[in-house]
Design a protein around this motif. Structure first.
Motif, short mmCIF file in Angstrom:
data_model
loop_
_atom_site.label_atom_id
_atom_site.label_comp_id
_atom_site.label_asym_id
_atom_site.label_seq_id
_atom_site.Cartn_x
_atom_site.Cartn_y
_atom_site.Cartn_z
N THR A 162 91.96 -11.74 -57.28
CA THR A 162 91.19 -11.99 -56.06
C THR A 162 90.54 -13.37 -56.17
N LEU A 163 90.10 -13.89 -55.04
CA LEU A 163 89.37 -15.16 -55.07
C LEU A 163 88.05 -15.00 -55.81
N VAL A 164 87.48 -13.80 -55.74
CA VAL A 164 86.24 -13.53 -56.48
C VAL A 164 86.50 -13.66 -57.98
N GLU A 165 87.61 -13.06 -58.45
CA GLU A 165 87.98 -13.19 -59.86
C GLU A 165 88.26 -14.65 -60.23
N SER A 166 88.70 -15.42 -59.25
CA SER A 166 89.06 -16.81 -59.51
C SER A 166 87.86 -17.75 -59.48
N GLY A 167 86.67 -17.17 -59.34
CA GLY A 167 85.46 -18.00 -59.47
C GLY A 167 84.73 -18.30 -58.18
N TYR A 168 85.05 -17.58 -57.09
CA TYR A 168 84.39 -17.82 -55.81
C TYR A 168 83.77 -16.51 -55.32
N PRO A 169 82.63 -16.11 -55.92
CA PRO A 169 82.07 -14.79 -55.65
C PRO A 169 81.61 -14.57 -54.22
N ALA A 170 81.34 -15.65 -53.48
CA ALA A 170 80.87 -15.48 -52.10
C ALA A 170 82.03 -15.33 -51.12
N LEU A 171 83.25 -15.47 -51.60
CA LEU A 171 84.38 -15.52 -50.69
C LEU A 171 85.21 -14.24 -50.74
N GLU A 172 84.95 -13.36 -49.80
CA GLU A 172 85.76 -12.17 -49.62
C GLU A 172 86.06 -12.08 -48.13
N ALA A 173 87.28 -12.37 -47.73
CA ALA A 173 87.59 -12.49 -46.30
C ALA A 173 88.91 -11.81 -45.96
N PRO A 174 88.94 -10.47 -46.03
CA PRO A 174 90.16 -9.79 -45.59
C PRO A 174 90.26 -9.80 -44.07
N SER A 175 91.44 -9.56 -43.57
CA SER A 175 91.65 -9.39 -42.15
C SER A 175 91.49 -7.91 -41.83
N TRP A 176 90.35 -7.54 -41.27
CA TRP A 176 90.11 -6.13 -40.97
C TRP A 176 90.40 -5.84 -39.49
N TRP A 177 90.72 -4.59 -39.24
CA TRP A 177 91.00 -4.16 -37.87
C TRP A 177 90.16 -2.93 -37.55
N ALA A 178 89.49 -2.96 -36.42
CA ALA A 178 88.69 -1.83 -35.96
C ALA A 178 89.21 -1.34 -34.62
N THR A 179 88.88 -0.10 -34.30
CA THR A 179 89.17 0.44 -32.98
C THR A 179 87.87 0.54 -32.20
N MET A 180 87.87 0.00 -30.98
CA MET A 180 86.66 -0.07 -30.17
C MET A 180 86.92 0.57 -28.80
N ALA A 181 85.83 0.90 -28.12
CA ALA A 181 85.90 1.42 -26.74
C ALA A 181 85.02 0.54 -25.86
N PRO A 182 85.25 0.56 -24.53
CA PRO A 182 84.40 -0.23 -23.64
C PRO A 182 82.93 0.17 -23.74
N ALA A 183 82.07 -0.77 -23.42
CA ALA A 183 80.63 -0.50 -23.40
C ALA A 183 80.32 0.65 -22.46
N HIS A 184 79.30 1.42 -22.80
CA HIS A 184 78.79 2.52 -21.99
C HIS A 184 79.71 3.74 -21.94
N THR A 185 80.67 3.81 -22.86
CA THR A 185 81.44 5.05 -22.97
C THR A 185 80.47 6.17 -23.32
N PRO A 186 80.52 7.33 -22.64
CA PRO A 186 79.55 8.40 -22.88
C PRO A 186 79.50 8.84 -24.34
N ALA A 187 78.30 9.12 -24.81
CA ALA A 187 78.10 9.49 -26.21
C ALA A 187 78.93 10.71 -26.63
N PRO A 188 79.05 11.75 -25.81
CA PRO A 188 79.88 12.89 -26.24
C PRO A 188 81.35 12.51 -26.43
N VAL A 189 81.85 11.61 -25.58
CA VAL A 189 83.24 11.17 -25.71
C VAL A 189 83.39 10.31 -26.96
#
Length: 331
Positions: free
Chosen positions: A245-272
């Motif tokens: 990893t870049l952390v192992e290579s001497g750059y402890p502040a650098l962790e930058a994976p490409s993450w993916w999240a699933t989102m819904a539109p704003a104000h989607t009802p809480a029960p849903v």
């Protein structure tokens, strides 16, 4: 201007109080019936790429859990802004979901300066996984075998070593800039319109190294033609066990994976939202889903809604700083 009489004000208040139980019961019925028709998952890239493949894996897993179809809708372009705008304008009923990563949720606002949607307004459903970015070198053009050797070479030839990215302001561009700033070196940035033309030039030696997703990097490094120098996740990839990893290579502040999240539109009802989060957690914890992630060199990244708020706020701050330091701007 005429003020309302006390009797009218009281009547309006009584009507709103009387309507409240009806509204709550309507939301409860919507959650009880949800889902009563197919859902759609908006993917911010064209069909056929690694991100699209991950979206289809999730859609299939969610369909099994929810008992209804989940249709992938590809809306690529403008670094994800077309998909982000489309999802933000969709009905907030839980039937439209958005696959979103750093671009839509953290990078694009400082990069473009103004967006037609608010990245912070989307409702979080769950984290799909982390796809490591990889520093991948052509050993014929750049005969180094480690990050330390790359940095040493860059210090001898400031601004001469060319690297490729998926485009100005892309995650691969900004990751390389964060690395260069941390190492206090300068590279020559060569932006491409996507990973495929960049890979072609890397193999041909027209650029010395690139920053690209682990799915492509694992494929390109098979047979020893190209050399992975480091991965940007916090742990090594099972598919590249000898690559630190870049952390192992001497750059402890650098962790930058490409993450993916699933989102819904704003104000989607809480029960849903609760139903969607429950289904997402169940779908992404199955052996089939975890196996599909492994096939794409992607790591699981479970995260509940309580942790997601601070995480996303930190990502917006981190990538805004990266955009500013890189000087990247998009129109």
């Amino acid at each position: 201007m005429h003020s309302l009489s006390p009797s009218l004000t009281r009547r309006a208040l009584l009507r709103s109080v009387a309507a409240a139980p009806l509204l709550l019961s309507g939301l409860a019925r919507a959650a009880d019936d949800f889902p009563s028709r197919p859902l759609r998952l908006v993917v911010p890239f064209p069909a056929g790429g690694s991100s699209d493949a991950l979206g289809r894996v999730l859609a299939a897993a969610l369909a099994k859990t929810l008992g209804t179809s989940v249709i992938v809708e590809n809306r690529g372009g403008a670094g994800g802004n077309i998909a982000g705008d489309y999802a933000a304008r969709a009905a907030a009923d839980g039937y439209t979901l958005l696959m979103a990563g750093q671009g839509i949720l953290a990078i694009n606002q400082p990069l473009y300066g103004h967006l037609s949607y608010d990245p912070a307004a989307f409702e979080y459903i769950g984290m799909m996984g982390d796809n490591a970015n990889v520093l991948l070198a052509n050993p014929q053009t750049l005969p180094v075998a480690s990050v330390a050797a790359l940095v040493a070479e860059a210090r001898k030839r400031p601004g001469e070593i060319a690297y490729g990215s998926n485009g100005i302001g892309s995650l691969s561009h900004l990751t390389a800039e964060i690395f260069a700033n941390a190492a206090q070196v300068k590279f020559l940035h060569v932006p491409y319109q996507g990973a495929a033309p960049m890979a072609t030039d890397l193999r041909a030696g027209r650029i010395a190294f690139c920053v690209t997703g682990s799915t492509l990097a694992v494929s390109l490094s098979k047979g020893g033609g190209l050399r992975p120098l480091a991965v940007t996740t916090g742990v090594r990839l099972p598919q590249l066990p000898d690559t630190p990893t870049l952390v192992e290579s001497g750059y402890p502040a650098l962790e930058a994976p490409s993450w993916w999240a699933t989102m819904a539109p704003a104000h989607t009802p809480a029960p849903v939202l609760a139903r969607l989060r429950e289904a997402f957690a169940a779908a992404t914890s199955t052996p089939e889903y975890r196996h599909a992630l492994e096939q794409q060199s992607t790591l699981p990244h479970p995260m509940d809604a309580a942790a997601a708020g601070p995480f996303l706020a930190n990502e917006r701050k981190k990538w805004a700083t990266a955009v500013q330091s890189s000087g990247a701007k998009a129109s």
